[in-house]
Design an enzyme around this catalytic site. Structure first.
Site, mmCIF file in Angstrom:
data_model
loop_
_atom_site.group_PDB
_atom_site.id
_atom_site.type_symbol
_atom_site.label_atom_id
_atom_site.label_comp_id
_atom_site.label_asym_id
_atom_site.label_seq_id
_atom_site.Cartn_x
_atom_site.Cartn_y
_atom_site.Cartn_z
ATOM 1 N N ARG A 1 0.853 -1.192 0.000
ATOM 2 C CA ARG A 1 0.000 0.000 0.000
ATOM 3 C C ARG A 1 0.891 1.245 0.000
ATOM 4 N NH1 ARG A 1 -1.938 3.106 4.843
ATOM 5 N NH2 ARG A 1 -3.793 4.279 4.212
ATOM 6 N N HIS B 1 -2.711 11.017 0.967
ATOM 7 C CA HIS B 1 -2.204 10.766 2.323
ATOM 8 C C HIS B 1 -1.589 12.069 2.837
ATOM 9 C CE1 HIS B 1 -0.797 7.220 5.020
ATOM 10 N NE2 HIS B 1 -0.575 8.336 5.691
ATOM 11 N N GLU C 1 -7.211 8.531 6.395
ATOM 12 C CA GLU C 1 -7.514 9.176 7.670
ATOM 13 C C GLU C 1 -7.996 10.617 7.536
ATOM 14 O OE1 GLU C 1 -4.172 8.708 10.310
ATOM 15 O OE2 GLU C 1 -4.581 6.582 10.550
ATOM 16 N N ASN D 1 -7.495 1.954 10.176
ATOM 17 C CA ASN D 1 -6.169 1.975 10.796
ATOM 18 C C ASN D 1 -6.364 1.886 12.302
ATOM 19 O OD1 ASN D 1 -5.336 2.455 8.214
ATOM 20 N ND2 ASN D 1 -4.673 4.571 8.551
ATOM 21 N N TYR E 1 -4.267 1.419 16.063
ATOM 22 C CA TYR E 1 -3.005 1.285 16.809
ATOM 23 C C TYR E 1 -3.223 0.872 18.259
ATOM 24 C CZ TYR E 1 -0.647 2.914 12.711
ATOM 25 O OH TYR E 1 -0.158 2.975 11.422
ATOM 26 N N GLU F 1 -3.775 -0.147 8.286
ATOM 27 C CA GLU F 1 -2.566 0.153 9.067
ATOM 28 C C GLU F 1 -2.702 -0.429 10.456
ATOM 29 O OE1 GLU F 1 -1.472 4.287 9.488
ATOM 30 O OE2 GLU F 1 -1.636 4.637 7.334
HETATM 31 C C1 FCB Z 1 -1.194 7.111 10.829
HETATM 32 C C2 FCB Z 1 -0.732 7.605 9.488
HETATM 33 C C3 FCB Z 1 0.547 6.975 9.014
HETATM 34 C C4 FCB Z 1 1.523 6.723 10.123
HETATM 35 C C5 FCB Z 1 0.874 6.085 11.309
HETATM 36 C C6 FCB Z 1 1.795 5.793 12.454
HETATM 37 O O1 FCB Z 1 -2.014 8.056 11.434
HETATM 38 O O2 FCB Z 1 -1.702 7.334 8.519
HETATM 39 O O3 FCB Z 1 1.086 7.776 8.001
HETATM 40 O O4 FCB Z 1 2.241 7.844 10.455
HETATM 41 O O5 FCB Z 1 -0.191 6.862 11.759
#
Ligand code: FCB
Length: 486
Positions: free
Chosen positions: A114, A158, A203, A333, A335, A391
């Site tokens: 990607r 992006h 995002e 995405n 985390y 992500e």
């Molecule tokens: C996201 C972004 C990506 C990267 C990650 C850690 O918010 O899309 O570019 O920086 O965080």
């Protein structure tokens, strides 16, 4: 899809060796490494499931003003003193090392890569003139990926808005809906026949709300009404690009990638904390996904803003149906969860505070189960759409190290990734329609000014050399067999 427990795995292995006419004693002669492997639980994904990794143009390409590329708002932002410690003028030098990078992707067994297109590389002014050299770069990259059996997944945007368009108001100017659709069309014409996966934005919450309210990233504004206007324009631009994609006759999948603020109440028994956590989630995720899937902004969030006296974006006839143009998948995405506490109205406009801890989350603040919960929630809300994790990865800036054999040891990334892939597996078991897991990131990159190491591939800052990390070799094995094991 099949989960093979240790017991079933042994049974299967015996059955296979017996079926092949091999004496079962062969099985007992397994090496200790094989025995060790057999003693672990394995989680097998469907053959069609896509494993990959991602990057973003500004964070890896470098060559910020080379071959006719125009300036982006991130070039401007990082060149302004005091904003970031570093800039990405060279970054990972991917603009020159793209061939070497694809060869590394091949070594990692990636099914999919990607990457994003730098809009000002293709259109230096954001509209009008096309920069053929910029377009050629993405054509070469795409063909190299395809020649190596790696599916390209393109993100059209992006965050690197052409500065020339920012000078005209950027995402706050409704004309950007047409500018973006024109740019998208150029990309569909160039690569629509070859690229199987597309997303419009990466995002949108980040480049609209965060980029226009908190003053900490490009374009660095601090104005919530403008930010809300940019959310509406970004969604319109998304809808118009989706329609352009359909009209282009391309046969791939088209979607959008959202950031996810998955919030846990600071006190799980406190009604106000629960409400606060839901409100933040709705202002972050549903603010974008409800218009796309349901044709309306979340009413309670809209009211919260309006009650706080914020002028809201004008919605013109036809806007919501444009935004609702059907997409093929939702990219997410993830985390880790946030922790939210209810506060009074002094905490404008949401009345909440984010905490950096909750005892059960440990110092890392991850809890992979929450990814499964989130996927179930979104799947239910929108009637089981196809979804991809676009992500997910571990921010291990301070834990990766080069050992005496020149290997990059990053065991925490491995653990983090294992747990999150397992969370995706669990969601699939519960009926969620997941088609991909794309790790963030392919390579250590700029990370919006922090240079946090998040890659499967280590980048030597001194000479830009690449070394595959131990997590990368581990991930390559997972992909090879479509089987998760530690
Ligand atoms: C996201 C972004 C990506 C990267 C990650 C850690 O918010 O899309 O570019 O920086 O965080």
């Amino acid at each position: 899809m099949e989960k093979v427990s240790r017991r079933n795995f042994m049974k299967k292995a015996v059955a296979v060796s017996a079926g092949a006419g091999i004496a079962s004693t062969v099985f007992s002669q397994k090496s200790s490494a094989e025995e060790k492997e057999a003693s672990q639980e394995k989680f097998i994904f469907p053959k069609s499931f896509i494993f990959g990794a991602g990057t973003a143009a500004y964070q890896i390409e470098g060559a910020w003003n080379v071959d006719g590329k125009g300036e982006s708002i991130w070039d401007r932002w990082t060149h302004m003193q005091g904003n970031t410690k570093y800039n990405a003028d060279v970054a990972c030098d991917h603009y020159n090392r793209w061939k070497e990078d694809v060869a590394i992707m091949k070594q990692l067994n990636l099914d999919c890569y990607r990457f994003s297109i730098s809009w000002p590389r293709v259109m230096p002014d954001g509209k009008g003139k096309i920069n053929q050299k910029g377009l050629d770069f993405y054509k070469k990259l795409t063909d190299e990926l395809l020649n190596n059996g790696i599916k390209p997944a393109i993100t059209l945007f992006h965050w690197d808005t052409p500065q020339k368009l920012q000078d005209l108001g950027g995402w706050a100017n409704r004309d950007i809906v047409d500018w973006f659709a024109d740019y998208a069309n150029i990309m569909f014409k160039a690569l629509g026949d070859r690229v199987p996966i597309w997303t419009t934005h990466n995002e949108p919450w980040v480049f609209t709300i965060a980029g226009h309210t908190y003053g900490k990233q490009a374009p660095g504004l601090k104005d919530l009404p403008t930010a809300l206007l940019t959310t509406h324009n970004a969604l319109l631009a998304h809808g118009k690009a989706v329609q352009a994609y359909r009209a282009s006759g391309s046969k791939g999948k088209m979607g959008i990638t959202l950031s996810t603020s998955w919030n846990l109440p600071s006190d799980e028994k406190n009604e106000n904390d629960i409400k606060a956590a839901n409100l933040i989630r709705r202002s972050h995720i549903e603010w974008f996904s409800d218009p796309i899937y349901k044709g309306a902004y979340p009413e309670d969030v809209w009211k919260k803003y309006a009650d706080a006296g914020i002028p809201m974006p004008e919605i013109k006839p036809g806007d919501m149906s444009l935004i609702q143009s059907p997409i093929d998948f939702l990219g997410l995405n993830f985390y880790g969860p946030n922790v939210v506490k209810h506060e009074d109205d002094n905490y404008w406009p949401y009345g909440v505070r984010f905490l950096n801890e909750r005892s059960d989350l440990g110092s890392n603040m991850w809890k992979a189960d929450e990814l499964t919960r989130m996927l179930l929630f979104i799947s239910d809300r929108y009637n089981k759409p196809e979804m991809m994790i676009t992500e997910n990865g571990y921010n291990g800036a301070d834990t990766d190290f080069v050992d005496r054999n020149n290997k990059i040891q990053d065991v925490i990334r491995k653990e983090y990734t294992y747990q999150h892939i397992k969370a995706v597996y669990d969601a699939i078991q519960q009926g969620v329609n997941m088609s991909a897991y794309l790790h963030w990131s392919f390579i250590d990159n700029f990370e919006w000014g922090t240079w946090s190491r998040m890659g499967l591939v280590y980048r030597d800052y001194a000479n830009n050399n690449r070394i595959i990390k131990e997590s990368g070799y581990w991930y390559a094995n997972i992909i090879k067999d479509k089987c998760l094991l530690f």
